[in-house]
Design an enzyme around this catalytic site. Structure first.
Site, PDB file in Angstrom:
ATOM      1  N   SER A  49      11.121 -29.717  16.807  1.00 55.58           N
ATOM      2  CA  SER A  49      11.627 -28.876  15.711  1.00 55.58           C
ATOM      3  C   SER A  49      11.213 -27.422  15.907  1.00 55.58           C
ATOM      4  O   SER A  49      10.060 -27.131  16.251  1.00 55.58           O
ATOM      5  CB  SER A  49      11.058 -29.394  14.386  1.00 55.58           C
ATOM      6  OG  SER A  49      11.186 -28.402  13.393  1.00 55.58           O
ATOM      7  N   SER A 109      10.705 -25.411  13.635  1.00 50.55           N
ATOM      8  CA  SER A 109       9.812 -25.005  12.539  1.00 50.55           C
ATOM      9  C   SER A 109       8.346 -25.332  12.796  1.00 50.55           C
ATOM     10  O   SER A 109       7.477 -24.922  12.023  1.00 50.55           O
ATOM     11  CB  SER A 109      10.237 -25.688  11.238  1.00 50.55           C
ATOM     12  OG  SER A 109      11.539 -25.359  10.914  1.00 50.55           O
ATOM     13  N   HIS A 131      16.816 -32.862  -4.820  1.00 47.63           N
ATOM     14  CA  HIS A 131      18.244 -32.863  -5.173  1.00 47.63           C
ATOM     15  C   HIS A 131      18.678 -34.335  -5.214  1.00 47.63           C
ATOM     16  O   HIS A 131      18.106 -35.175  -4.509  1.00 47.63           O
ATOM     17  CB  HIS A 131      19.013 -32.057  -4.112  1.00 47.63           C
ATOM     18  CG  HIS A 131      20.500 -32.167  -4.195  1.00 47.63           C
ATOM     19  ND1 HIS A 131      21.210 -31.920  -5.348  1.00 47.63           N
ATOM     20  CD2 HIS A 131      21.440 -32.501  -3.258  1.00 47.63           C
ATOM     21  CE1 HIS A 131      22.511 -32.090  -5.114  1.00 47.63           C
ATOM     22  NE2 HIS A 131      22.656 -32.446  -3.856  1.00 47.63           N
ATOM     23  N   ASP A 134      25.430 -30.393  -9.513  1.00 46.35           N
ATOM     24  CA  ASP A 134      24.994 -29.416  -8.520  1.00 46.35           C
ATOM     25  C   ASP A 134      26.069 -29.220  -7.440  1.00 46.35           C
ATOM     26  O   ASP A 134      26.434 -28.096  -7.111  1.00 46.35           O
ATOM     27  CB  ASP A 134      23.680 -29.897  -7.889  1.00 46.35           C
ATOM     28  CG  ASP A 134      23.028 -28.828  -7.038  1.00 46.35           C
ATOM     29  OD1 ASP A 134      22.606 -27.812  -7.602  1.00 46.35           O
ATOM     30  OD2 ASP A 134      22.954 -29.007  -5.809  1.00 46.35           O
ATOM     31  N   GLU A 186      28.183 -25.697  -7.159  1.00 42.54           N
ATOM     32  CA  GLU A 186      28.118 -24.805  -5.997  1.00 42.54           C
ATOM     33  C   GLU A 186      29.469 -24.711  -5.267  1.00 42.54           C
ATOM     34  O   GLU A 186      29.832 -23.660  -4.765  1.00 42.54           O
ATOM     35  CB  GLU A 186      26.967 -25.185  -5.044  1.00 42.54           C
ATOM     36  CG  GLU A 186      27.080 -26.523  -4.378  1.00 42.54           C
ATOM     37  CD  GLU A 186      25.740 -27.056  -3.867  1.00 42.54           C
ATOM     38  OE1 GLU A 186      24.685 -26.510  -4.203  1.00 42.54           O
ATOM     39  OE2 GLU A 186      25.768 -28.065  -3.126  1.00 42.54           O
TER      40      GLU A 186
HETATM   41  N1  NAP Z   1      17.633 -24.160  -0.549  1.00 44.66           N
HETATM   42  C1  NAP Z   1      17.802 -24.209  -1.858  1.00 44.66           C
HETATM   43  O1  NAP Z   1      18.107 -23.194  -2.492  1.00 44.66           O
HETATM   44  C2  NAP Z   1      17.580 -25.493  -2.630  1.00 44.66           C
HETATM   45  C3  NAP Z   1      17.489 -25.443  -4.039  1.00 44.66           C
HETATM   46  C4  NAP Z   1      17.215 -26.631  -4.742  1.00 44.66           C
HETATM   47  C5  NAP Z   1      17.094 -27.823  -4.047  1.00 44.66           C
HETATM   48  N2  NAP Z   1      17.245 -27.838  -2.693  1.00 44.66           N
HETATM   49  C6  NAP Z   1      17.089 -29.131  -1.990  1.00 44.66           C
HETATM   50  O2  NAP Z   1      15.894 -29.068  -1.214  1.00 44.66           O
HETATM   51  C7  NAP Z   1      16.028 -29.904  -0.072  1.00 44.66           C
HETATM   52  C8  NAP Z   1      15.730 -29.080   1.163  1.00 44.66           C
HETATM   53  O3  NAP Z   1      16.708 -28.067   1.238  1.00 44.66           O
HETATM   54  P1  NAP Z   1      16.424 -26.691   2.004  1.00 44.66           P
HETATM   55  O4  NAP Z   1      17.592 -25.806   1.734  1.00 44.66           O
HETATM   56  O5  NAP Z   1      15.029 -26.234   1.709  1.00 44.66           O
HETATM   57  O6  NAP Z   1      16.488 -27.222   3.513  1.00 44.66           O
HETATM   58  P2  NAP Z   1      16.441 -26.349   4.834  1.00 44.66           P
HETATM   59  O7  NAP Z   1      15.836 -25.001   4.582  1.00 44.66           O
HETATM   60  O8  NAP Z   1      17.809 -26.350   5.457  1.00 44.66           O
HETATM   61  O9  NAP Z   1      15.461 -27.248   5.726  1.00 44.66           O
HETATM   62  C9  NAP Z   1      15.253 -26.899   7.025  1.00 44.66           C
HETATM   63  C10 NAP Z   1      13.944 -27.502   7.472  1.00 44.66           C
HETATM   64  O10 NAP Z   1      14.060 -28.936   7.624  1.00 44.66           O
HETATM   65  C11 NAP Z   1      13.699 -29.266   8.971  1.00 44.66           C
HETATM   66  N3  NAP Z   1      14.397 -30.473   9.375  1.00 44.66           N
HETATM   67  C12 NAP Z   1      15.636 -30.595   9.861  1.00 44.66           C
HETATM   68  N4  NAP Z   1      15.918 -31.897  10.071  1.00 44.66           N
HETATM   69  C13 NAP Z   1      14.812 -32.592   9.712  1.00 44.66           C
HETATM   70  C14 NAP Z   1      14.482 -33.963   9.702  1.00 44.66           C
HETATM   71  N5  NAP Z   1      15.346 -34.888  10.111  1.00 44.66           N
HETATM   72  N6  NAP Z   1      13.252 -34.325   9.273  1.00 44.66           N
HETATM   73  C15 NAP Z   1      12.352 -33.398   8.856  1.00 44.66           C
HETATM   74  N7  NAP Z   1      12.609 -32.078   8.860  1.00 44.66           N
HETATM   75  C16 NAP Z   1      13.830 -31.683   9.268  1.00 44.66           C
HETATM   76  C17 NAP Z   1      14.101 -28.032   9.758  1.00 44.66           C
HETATM   77  O11 NAP Z   1      13.510 -28.023  11.030  1.00 44.66           O
HETATM   78  P3  NAP Z   1      14.186 -27.148  12.240  1.00 44.66           P
HETATM   79  O12 NAP Z   1      13.600 -25.791  12.132  1.00 44.66           O
HETATM   80  O13 NAP Z   1      13.791 -27.842  13.471  1.00 44.66           O
HETATM   81  O14 NAP Z   1      15.677 -27.168  12.007  1.00 44.66           O
HETATM   82  C18 NAP Z   1      13.579 -26.954   8.832  1.00 44.66           C
HETATM   83  O15 NAP Z   1      12.162 -26.870   8.896  1.00 44.66           O
HETATM   84  C19 NAP Z   1      17.459 -30.451  -0.103  1.00 44.66           C
HETATM   85  O16 NAP Z   1      17.438 -31.712  -0.696  1.00 44.66           O
HETATM   86  C20 NAP Z   1      18.191 -29.446  -0.990  1.00 44.66           C
HETATM   87  O17 NAP Z   1      19.345 -29.977  -1.638  1.00 44.66           O
HETATM   88  C21 NAP Z   1      17.462 -26.705  -1.967  1.00 44.66           C
END
Ligand code: NAP
Length: 324
Positions: free
Chosen positions: A51, A53, A108, A193, A197
């Protein structure tokens, strides 16, 4: 947060939550991991091997391991990685390491609501869905402002402690109080949600803004002017709507704006829009959208990034950067 910044001591949260495995270190994962740690919780980050990250999380001072190892050792497991990966990762790296004393935390509702993930019924399964991106979850925590709100829901309450765990988690990430925590269900949060969006907040709004922008520029108005007219003031109007309602917003703008809005708005956003909104809602409700999302491949995600460029234009992006 540096050492001098005011820390909150929520040792009761730390005791209730035990070792927290934050899976993912992106938008929400970074904010939640930092907030949990600053609240005194023990945190480990779970990421796939390879990853991108991993280094970021290590630089932030966290122990990083694989998703499987993080899950196996933790008491509280936070799904802070993209929803489209939940089904595959749950099946390959999570499910087999779960045990009844653990709590699964979703941010979510989609994965549970559409059965992409089906956790055992003898463990706690809760949701805390922040009403904002991770950067805001972190900023308001650091500022001590308690401005963030969230939806919460409980899917499984194995031993009558799920609510206590949910409140401990909310407190530890800085979302506190009855006015900030809104009870819902996984189903309603997922449906609302995704619909919100797709049709209004992101999908609908950006189409509307860009259509307005290009209509003006094609008529010879400069990009800067067009941007200032159809986008720049948007947050002021939204802020009025949030404070005073739609009617209250109209009471506070000019007669010309009021009269023109009434004359043109309903012709533009007509019954056809509502009909297509209902079709979008039905597609989400049927589970078709969730299945499509979950089947996304890395190649499709690359195309998605290219396709997103079609929703805007270089002129608009330039103006947005200039006035942003
Ligand atoms: N973003 C928002 O505004 C928001 C608001 C409310 C709720 N949510 C919810 O929060 C959750 C996370 O959303 P997010 O937007 O924060 O996600 P995100 O930023 O897209 O998450 C990316 C992170 O997840 C890692 N990743 C990718 N695949 C993975 C896997 N299979 N196992 C473990 N880690 C993995 C990525 O690693 P790499 O760097 O290697 O790709 C990166 O560190 C979701 O359920 C979303 O619906 C998000």
């Amino acid at each position: 947060m540096n050492a001098k910044t005011k820390l909150r001591t929520t040792s009761s949260s730390a005791t209730t939550l035990g070792l927290c495995a934050v899976l993912g270190f992106g938008s929400q994962g970074t904010a939640i991991a930092l907030n949990l740690r600053d609240s005194g919780c023990e945190v480990i980050i779970g990421l796939p091997t390879g990853s991108k990250s991993r280094r970021k999380a290590q630089r932030a001072g966290f122990s990083v391991t694989t998703v499987s190892r993080a899950v196996a050792g933790a008491q509280t497991i936070i799904f802070a990685f993209p929803d489209h990966c939940h089904q595959r990762t749950f099946a390959s790296a999570i499910e087999q390491h779960l045990h009844p004393k653990q709590t699964l935390v979703f941010l979510h509702g989609t994965s549970i609501s559409f059965s992409l993930v089906t956790p055992p019924t003898d463990m706690d399964v809760i949701m805390l869905a922040p009403h904002g991106p991770g950067i805001s979850v972190r900023e308001q925590f650091v500022n001590g402002k308690n401005e963030m709100s969230a939806f919460w829901a409980i899917k499984n309450d194995a031993r009558g402690k799920a609510k206590k765990r949910l409140l401990a988690f909310a407190k530890a990430i800085g979302i506190v109080g009855q006015k900030k925590l809104f009870e819902t269900t996984f189903d309603d949060e997922a449906l609302g949600d995704l619909f919100g969006e797709q049709t209004v907040l992101c999908g609908g709004l950006t189409e509307l803004i860009h259509a307005g922008f290009t209509t003006l520029t094609e008529a010879g108005i400069s990009s800067d002017n067009a941007y200032l007219e159809v986008c720049y003031q948007l947050d002021l109007i939204v802020s009025l709507i949030k404070r005073f309602g739609i009617e209250g917003m109209y009471q506070r703008i000019s007669v010309a704006a009021k009269y023109g809005s009434l004359k043109t708005g309903p012709k533009l956003i007509d019954a056809g829009v509502k009909k297509r909104m209902k079709a979008a809602l039905n597609e989400i409700k049927s589970g078709a959208f969730a299945r499509e999302l979950s089947a996304l491949t890395p190649a499709q995600l690359k195309i998605l990034d290219k396709d997103l460029k079609k929703l805007t234009s270089p002129e608009f992006e330039k103006a947005a950067k200039k006035f942003g």
